[in-house]
Design a protein around this motif. Sequence first.
Motif, PDB file in Angstrom:
ATOM      1  N   HIS A  43       0.798  -1.232   0.000  1.00 14.20           N
ATOM      2  CA  HIS A  43       0.000   0.000   0.000  1.00 14.20           C
ATOM      3  C   HIS A  43       0.829   1.280   0.000  1.00 14.20           C
ATOM      4  O   HIS A  43       0.323   2.345   0.364  1.00 14.20           O
ATOM      5  N   ASP A  44       2.081   1.223  -0.425  1.00 11.57           N
ATOM      6  CA  ASP A  44       2.946   2.393  -0.308  1.00 11.57           C
ATOM      7  C   ASP A  44       2.491   3.568  -1.166  1.00 11.57           C
ATOM      8  O   ASP A  44       2.944   4.698  -0.965  1.00 11.57           O
ATOM      9  N   ASP A  45       1.584   3.342  -2.085  1.00 11.27           N
ATOM     10  CA  ASP A  45       1.141   4.423  -2.963  1.00 11.27           C
ATOM     11  C   ASP A  45      -0.100   5.143  -2.433  1.00 11.27           C
ATOM     12  O   ASP A  45      -0.605   6.073  -3.056  1.00 11.27           O
ATOM     13  N   GLU A  46      -0.589   4.743  -1.265  1.00  9.59           N
ATOM     14  CA  GLU A  46      -1.794   5.366  -0.710  1.00  9.59           C
ATOM     15  C   GLU A  46      -1.442   6.635   0.061  1.00  9.59           C
ATOM     16  O   GLU A  46      -0.327   6.775   0.583  1.00  9.59           O
TER      17      GLU A  46
ATOM     18  N   ALA B 166      -0.238   6.084   3.696  1.00 11.67           N
ATOM     19  CA  ALA B 166       0.548   4.854   3.839  1.00 11.67           C
ATOM     20  C   ALA B 166       1.606   4.980   4.935  1.00 11.67           C
ATOM     21  O   ALA B 166       1.781   4.058   5.741  1.00 11.67           O
TER      22      ALA B 166
ATOM     23  N   GLY C 115      11.734   3.859  -2.049  1.00 11.49           N
ATOM     24  CA  GLY C 115      11.460   5.276  -1.881  1.00 11.49           C
ATOM     25  C   GLY C 115      12.183   5.839  -0.672  1.00 11.49           C
ATOM     26  O   GLY C 115      13.248   5.352  -0.289  1.00 11.49           O
TER      27      GLY C 115
END
Length: 851
Positions: free
Chosen positions: A729-732, A735, A807
């Motif tokens: 879910h790192d793109d939420e 997150a 990231g």
Amino acid sequence: MTKSFDALFRAACGRESDLTFAPFEYQRRLATDSWNGEAWPDLLNVPTGLGKTAAVTLAWLYKRGWRAGERSEIPDACTPRRLIWCLPMRVLVEQTERSIRDWLSRLGIDGDVGTGKVSVHVLAGGAEDVKTWAEHPEEDMILIGTQDMLLSRALMRGYGMSRYLWPVHFAMLHNDAMWVFDEVQLMGPGLITGVQLEAFRRELACARNSRSLWVSATLDRAWMKTVDFDPDALALLQLSEEEKSAETVSARRDSIKPLAACSASLRADGKAALASYFQELATQVLAAQRQRPGTTTLAILNTVARAQGLFDEITKRLSPPPSKKRKGAADDPPSLSDAPELLLVHSRFRAQERKALNDKLATLPNPHGPGRIIVATQAVEAGVDLSSRVLFTELAPFTSMVQRFGRCNRYGEFNGSADAQVHWIDVADSKPYEPSELDETKRLLAPLSSVSPAALPPIEAAAPLFPVLRRKDFLDLFSTEADLSGFDIDIAQYIRDADDADVLLFWRDWSDADSAKNQASAHADELCRAGLGAANELLKRLKAGDVYRWDTLAREWTAVPHLGKPRLRPGMILMVRTTAGGYTEKRGLSPESSEAVEPFKAAQTDALTAEAMDDDRRSLLAQEVSLTRHLKDVGNEAETLCESLKVPDAAAVTRAARWHDVGKAHQAFQTMLRDAHQQGLQQDLGDGLWAKSGGNYRGRVNYQVAGEDKPRKHFRHELASALAWLAQHDDEPDADLIAYLIAAHHGKVRLSLRALPNETEPPDSRLFARGVWDGDVLPAFHLSDDETLPEIPLHLDIMQLGGGRMGPSWTTRTQRLLKRHGPFRLAWLEALVRIADWRATRAEQEADSEH
């Protein structure tokens, strides 16, 4: 409105049927008035003996909607749920607790947490001071503690408690909290730190409304000015001229207190001078008491050692060895039946001895008997409901002297006689004060023949200089990681004067090093405060193996090395062998005493050791629970909790709760649970993935992965959970916040991420931290009825500074969160996830034990 508060006040004082009994007008105004549109003033400046504790506590209850028997009114939104009494001395804590419990009991609204009543909690450190009160943020409660215990927790470095619970207590003490700083003239740097914390809460914003109230009979707002806080605009409540002239008030303000210099004085340093001083002063004190039987004579000395010395001398005079008695001598001591009761009061006693002393202090001496002599330190200087007919006091700063004068003829009860008396004592040794402070006091006392409150000059002392906690330093404290040498940022300078900083000692009996290593945690009632100097004095005369401290990485008590030069830090808890001495029941802390100490019995029933880094005791319980069920239960508890508190970030909290233990699917954790279950119940745990094992196993556990020679030392499942969340879910938008809340739910993985000493390293140079290796895979499983997780590889690039395939680094992400949400809101959200976990776990165990 006024009538309803008067009724509450009468009921709390046990006078509900006496309509002539009423609060002082200032007490009524505190409950019913407002100040510049606010529900509370900022400063309360009222003479000693006029019921400030009752005023604030009962006004708080009134504004929170409580009436006799129930909460019948809507709580004032500007009055926080938690009332926090921050006091300079332990003796004030116990007296305040006793009074508040009495009021709540008479009102019929006292109860334990979880009952919907008002609960009272003393924050004293020790094994049992963990999460009980903090588990119920939606309830009204009263917290009481010394500035050491409360300010250290408010600075994320709680003395005498598990370091892993620091963030929860920090959150609860800064959100929905009303701080009452009582007797501020005694707080030293604690006053300025409390002021700075209020400034930071106003600047950085809290998740819930919080505020402060500063209380004293000798309050000067100029003392509160800092680079971040301007006290000029603070609203003040004090007695009006009409109130001062009221009969009940004037009897106290004009109470008769003649002042005279004592013929006994401490003229020089050294043992001989001290011995002569004790002899002269004991003669004066005994003479005063014999002239006024049936009353109390009080002697206040500036140090524990001098108080103990005078106590020893008077004890010797009252009951000398039979061979030394001289019949017919004019100064012969009375027989034991005619001797006054002798008490020693200071802050260096264990709770069980303090309780006995406080019970005696709460009663008056028999007016037809020989009376009572109390030898004390500053522990009785303020707030203690104690009135003597004669007071002897060593010189101290004038603000302290004003408080001490309040212990003589406190309520004007001796106004009808001419023999109430205050004697001031000149001392060559100014410690713990500065010589200039005592010189100024002598100058102010010189023209005075009486020290009744109305006769005293106004307080004009300059603001003392103390270290000021700045914003950057405060934000640095939000990280609870120890430095590479294993030490924490030292906050002692912000809490107490360096000469008054304390460690906590307790005494246990053990047969060998192995039994010492596995001793239970300290119980709050067996802890004894010791100044750094006194603790060093004690340790220097002990031998190797007599003193232990808790090692959070080794998970055991370890012997303190180099007793000749111990590295002591304020708030440290040390376990001392009973045969080493250092404490007596009558004298309290006595570093020079080699007499064996009687251990505190109740402590031996505590089955748990202090918490360690790789401790998963909350997963090793009586009833086994599947992983899917536990994640669902915690999510539901989080949802309920957020709804009751109207939490704006409820979605993030709830989602973090539903993911918090996903990392328990890791093979290392599942192997540990199965081994613990087998050893606890001698049976297999069964197929599937589990969150809790059964059997209450308390032995050592290993986190083993098949095919690896060594167990994964210091494995933390919550790190695996956070890595799994980011992998999916790192793109939420939230997150990072959810990942942080997941990782922080045991207080062991928070702002930074690094390997710990002695971790098991991968054989192929992969990244590793907290027992998780880069490339580990979590198996697929059902997260909930409508969500199945696939296999999830875990990667640790995030622990490296700079950008990588994952990231920004973990440090970059958490610092962004701290800047965005601020420390108070971030800790609040962190605490909510943990509380939901605690509640769900307790409910699961209770429900399963019934079947």
